[in-house]
Design an enzyme around this catalytic site. Structure first.
Site, mmCIF file in Angstrom:
data_model
loop_
_atom_site.group_PDB
_atom_site.id
_atom_site.type_symbol
_atom_site.label_atom_id
_atom_site.label_comp_id
_atom_site.label_asym_id
_atom_site.label_seq_id
_atom_site.Cartn_x
_atom_site.Cartn_y
_atom_site.Cartn_z
ATOM 1 N N GLN A 83 0.702 -1.105 -0.247
ATOM 2 C CA GLN A 83 0.136 0.024 -0.031
ATOM 3 C C GLN A 83 0.753 1.318 -0.098
ATOM 4 O O GLN A 83 0.312 2.312 0.076
ATOM 5 C CB GLN A 83 -1.037 -0.117 1.135
ATOM 6 C CG GLN A 83 -2.123 -0.926 1.338
ATOM 7 C CD GLN A 83 -2.678 -1.228 2.685
ATOM 8 O OE1 GLN A 83 -2.428 -0.496 3.512
ATOM 9 N NE2 GLN A 83 -3.624 -2.204 2.589
ATOM 10 N N HIS A 151 -1.094 0.267 5.766
ATOM 11 C CA HIS A 151 -1.540 1.189 6.552
ATOM 12 C C HIS A 151 -0.680 2.318 6.927
ATOM 13 O O HIS A 151 -0.316 2.773 7.901
ATOM 14 C CB HIS A 151 -1.908 0.697 7.883
ATOM 15 C CG HIS A 151 -3.161 -0.212 7.989
ATOM 16 N ND1 HIS A 151 -3.790 -0.873 9.080
ATOM 17 C CD2 HIS A 151 -3.741 -1.058 6.928
ATOM 18 C CE1 HIS A 151 -4.629 -1.766 8.520
ATOM 19 N NE2 HIS A 151 -4.605 -1.721 7.459
ATOM 20 N N GLU A 249 -15.177 4.000 9.421
ATOM 21 C CA GLU A 249 -15.773 5.349 10.279
ATOM 22 C C GLU A 249 -15.623 6.626 9.619
ATOM 23 O O GLU A 249 -14.599 6.828 8.885
ATOM 24 C CB GLU A 249 -14.959 5.337 11.533
ATOM 25 C CG GLU A 249 -15.208 4.211 12.449
ATOM 26 C CD GLU A 249 -14.576 4.119 13.933
ATOM 27 O OE1 GLU A 249 -14.536 3.396 14.620
ATOM 28 O OE2 GLU A 249 -13.889 5.450 14.148
ATOM 29 N N TYR A 259 -10.148 8.177 19.737
ATOM 30 C CA TYR A 259 -10.928 7.667 18.641
ATOM 31 C C TYR A 259 -10.886 6.170 18.854
ATOM 32 O O TYR A 259 -11.810 5.563 17.823
ATOM 33 C CB TYR A 259 -10.840 8.218 17.241
ATOM 34 C CG TYR A 259 -11.264 9.574 17.182
ATOM 35 C CD1 TYR A 259 -12.440 10.000 16.881
ATOM 36 C CD2 TYR A 259 -10.303 10.727 17.833
ATOM 37 C CE1 TYR A 259 -12.821 11.405 17.229
ATOM 38 C CE2 TYR A 259 -10.740 11.980 17.703
ATOM 39 C CZ TYR A 259 -11.999 12.394 17.430
ATOM 40 O OH TYR A 259 -12.437 13.781 17.653
ATOM 41 N N TYR A 270 -10.517 -10.189 10.065
ATOM 42 C CA TYR A 270 -10.465 -10.648 8.887
ATOM 43 C C TYR A 270 -10.857 -12.271 9.164
ATOM 44 O O TYR A 270 -10.035 -12.993 9.779
ATOM 45 C CB TYR A 270 -9.367 -10.644 8.038
ATOM 46 C CG TYR A 270 -9.282 -9.053 7.629
ATOM 47 C CD1 TYR A 270 -9.920 -8.341 6.848
ATOM 48 C CD2 TYR A 270 -8.230 -8.296 8.532
ATOM 49 C CE1 TYR A 270 -9.957 -6.860 6.533
ATOM 50 C CE2 TYR A 270 -8.042 -7.011 8.173
ATOM 51 C CZ TYR A 270 -8.806 -6.271 7.147
ATOM 52 O OH TYR A 270 -8.620 -4.936 6.888
#
Length: 380
Positions: A83, A151, A249, A259, A270
């Site tokens: 990513q 991430h 979210e 949060y 998963y």
């Protein structure tokens, strides 16, 4: 306390509004450019061209007619894997006079950190002929660097106060997947939103500035992997973040707040199974204003300030969806989500970024080896 799902709540709101609710506009897409390799972010140049990042490590201009120009020279070393790569891009609010821009990317480690990486934020000047980046300066590097290709977060928002830029930038930072518990640790940048000045210094009014037990750049914490961020009503920062299996979210970010990830979540592991204690609420942790179960894999986030799609849509947030292959509109009133609407349900492409252009229309980037830049049109 009994809870209904956000989807059910949204449907209930729409049913109550009945004929007063604006039906989804008849939307179509117009392809502006093709041939982009996993494009990630879009900016609009004053001369009508587009500036686009491609995740493998390229930034290029795109002519108004769709022609792709050669990649810009001058980018720093980029750890393009998984990513990671060249990610978000924004122009400075005074770009017309200073030609300055900001971008974030996965930065490879050096020395003792060789083989590791982290999210970094840089600024540069776009050369007069738009062929290169000049005076590249790294403003911020996430700590610690770790061995992960997942991430990175990496959305940039220029902060405003009373409608005017205040000289600082927000940057969203993922928790790098394997280090999820670090999202609760104020002595790392993993799973945080940070705020730094445009010269890389730390604003003295950051919520943790001066505390020995926290990193001064941190603005908020307990985040997983934010793929969308934008200023909304009252110059407040809003963001979308990926849940695991379920639990994407939408949050309105306040300084110093927690949060919740990975302590509270509406998602699961998963393949199934609870995360941690499997709870959705805990004192001292913020609830999302909206969540998606199942996940749509939220991506770019835009705040619609124009009336190009009708007055009723003005003031909505528009999010892209990677897994969902669509856009969604979130109707906002008094700081709450009052309804949601699926847009372009038959798009059939992963949406990576969504931006409102200078013409008031929405533009999106699709995430593939032959990615597209598209303009979203409303049928009169």
């Amino acid at each position: 306390m009994h809870r209904i799902t956000i989807h059910a709540l949204a449907c209930s709101v729409l049913a109550l509004l009945g004929s007063q609710t604006l039906a989804a506009a008849e939307l179509s897409t117009q392809t502006v450019a093709t041939g982009l390799e996993h494009p990630w972010a879009l900016a609009f140049l004053p001369d009508g061209r587009y500036l686009v990042t491609e995740r493998p490590g390229r930034m290029r201009t795109v002519e108004a007619g769709g022609r792709l120009n050669a990649p810009l020279k001058g980018l720093p070393a980029i750890a393009a894997a998984g990513q990671g790569g060249l990610l978000d891009l924004v122009l400075d609010s005074d770009f017309a006079s200073n030609r300055q821009l900001y971008f974030c990317f996965s930065e490879p480690g050096q020395g003792a950190d060789r083989g590791k990486n982290s999210t970094a934020l840089a600024k540069a000047r776009l050369s007069a002929d738009a062929s290169a980046l000049e005076n590249v300066q790294i403003l911020f590097s996430q700590r610690p660097k770790i061995d992960s290709a997942l991430h990175f977060g990496c959305r940039i928002v220029e902060r405003k106060v009373n409608g005017k830029p205040d000289g600082s930038l927000f940057l969203t930072l993922g928790e790098r997947y394997k280090a999820l518990q670090e999202a609760q640790n104020l002595q790392t940048h993993l799973g945080k939103i940070v705020r730094v000045n445009k010269d890389g210094s730390v604003p003295g009014d950051n919520p943790f500035a001066g505390r020995p037990d926290a990193l001064a750049e941190i603005w908020s914490y307990g985040h997983r992997n934010s793929q969308g961020a934008a200023l909304g009503p009252g110059d407040e920062l809003w963001m979308t973040e990926h849940g695991p299996q379920g639990g994407d979210e939408l949050n309105r970010i306040e300084p110093g707040k927690n949060y919740g990830w990975p302590v509270i979540t509406y998602g699961e592991n998963y393949g199934g199974g609870k995360i941690g204690a499997g709870i959705t609420e805990k004192t001292g942790m913020e609830q999302p204003l909206h969540y998606w179960v199942p996940s749509i894999a939220t991506s770019g986030l835009a705040y619609l300030s124009s009336e190009r799609y009708g007055v009723a849509w003005k003031g909505s947030f528009i999010t892209g969806a990677l897994k969902g292959m669509q856009l969604q509109r979130l109707q906002i009133a008094d700081g709450k989500v009052t309804a949601t609407e699926v847009l372009l349900p038959r798009l059939g492409q992963r949406v990576r970024d969504v931006r409102q252009g200078p013409d008031g229309l929405l533009y999106l980037l699709t995430d593939s080896s032959n990615g597209q830049l598209m303009r979203v049109l409303a049928t009169p």
